[in-house]
Design a protein around this motif. Structure first.
Motif, PDB file in Angstrom:
ATOM      1  N   GLN A  72       1.981   1.887  -3.507  1.00 42.02           N
ATOM      2  CA  GLN A  72       0.912   2.435  -4.334  1.00 42.02           C
ATOM      3  C   GLN A  72       0.685   3.917  -4.041  1.00 42.02           C
ATOM      4  O   GLN A  72       0.413   4.711  -4.956  1.00 42.02           O
ATOM      5  CB  GLN A  72      -0.381   1.636  -4.116  1.00 42.02           C
ATOM      6  N   GLU A  95      -9.092   5.654  -8.628  1.00 45.82           N
ATOM      7  CA  GLU A  95      -8.249   5.218  -7.515  1.00 45.82           C
ATOM      8  C   GLU A  95      -8.901   5.541  -6.179  1.00 45.82           C
ATOM      9  O   GLU A  95      -8.817   4.764  -5.225  1.00 45.82           O
ATOM     10  CB  GLU A  95      -6.867   5.879  -7.621  1.00 45.82           C
ATOM     11  N   GLN A 110       0.830  -1.207   0.000  1.00 43.44           N
ATOM     12  CA  GLN A 110       0.000   0.000   0.000  1.00 43.44           C
ATOM     13  C   GLN A 110       0.866   1.259   0.000  1.00 43.44           C
ATOM     14  O   GLN A 110       0.510   2.269  -0.625  1.00 43.44           O
ATOM     15  CB  GLN A 110      -0.935  -0.013   1.216  1.00 43.44           C
TER      16      GLN A 110
END
Length: 219
Positions: free
Chosen positions: A94, A138, A91
């Motif tokens: 990202q 997103e 995460q």
């Protein structure tokens, strides 16, 4: 000994706003120095001799340059509250990807909305909306890119919202009509005290853009 923190900045810079928000989220007191970019201070040239740009975070006499690097530094050093980056390595990767996307897409294309004309402006309009729609995807159903609270991508992105009046006026686009989820996210962000107290009003930034356009002779 208490931390000595100084921020070399320029008030309309979305990159500097990132650091202001991050420091506010962490509750860190600091000295703010607004730079004259046409007459850069000896301190700025000393602290960022490579790029000679703002923002520069100075922590106990040591400079940290480049805004996304500095936000990560703030998150790591003052990790006692308001974590910005996720704890999970994937995460976290990202979040860094999307923050980099903001730098490569939103800043460059947004600038073309108010500095270019003709085909270049039309291409910028198309590219800007496409980029915002990708960000909407997103975001998904989350309140913030960080989930239920402000995170690293939110801090990287929300400063550009202060420039949206200029983008819309000179780019001749209606961002809320095209990307309502994005604007909903932005309005949630600016209700957060650390954000609202760290960024200038859109009208003030718009007037700054008007003055810049006059200086570079854009009609």
């Amino acid at each position: 000994m208490a931390d000595a923190v100084t921020l070399l900045d320029y008030w309309p810079s979305p990159f500097g706003m990132r650091l202001r928000i991050a420091l506010a989220e962490k509750g860190i007191k600091y000295e703010y120095k607004d730079e004259d970019l046409r007459n850069k201070s000896p301190l700025l040239l000393q602290m960022n001799p490579i790029h000679k740009k703002i923002p520069v975070l100075i922590h106990n006499s040591k400079p940290i340059c480049e805004s996304l690097i500095a936000v990560q530094y703030i998150d790591e050093v003052w990790n006692h509250k308001s974590p910005l980056l996720p704890s999970d390595p994937y995460q976290r990767s990202q979040a860094r990807f999307w923050a980099d996307f903001v730098d490569k897409k939103i800043y460059e294309i947004g600038r073309n909305l108010w500095t270019k004309n003709g085909e270049e402006k039309e291409a910028a309009k198309k590219g800007f909306i496409e980029a915002l729609k990708l960000l909407e995807q997103e975001l998904g159903d989350k309140s913030y890119f960080g989930g239920e609270k402000l995170g690293y991508v939110d801090v990287a992105l929300i400063p550009f919202y202060t420039w949206f009046k200029g983008y819309e006026t000179f780019g001749n686009i209606n961002i809320e009509k095209e990307c309502p989820k994005f604007i909903g996210w932005a309005k949630r962000c600016i209700k957060i005290e650390s954000v609202s107290e760290s960024i200038p009003d859109q009208d003030k930034v718009y007037q700054f853009i008007v003055e810049i356009r006059k200086k570079i002779c854009i009609e």
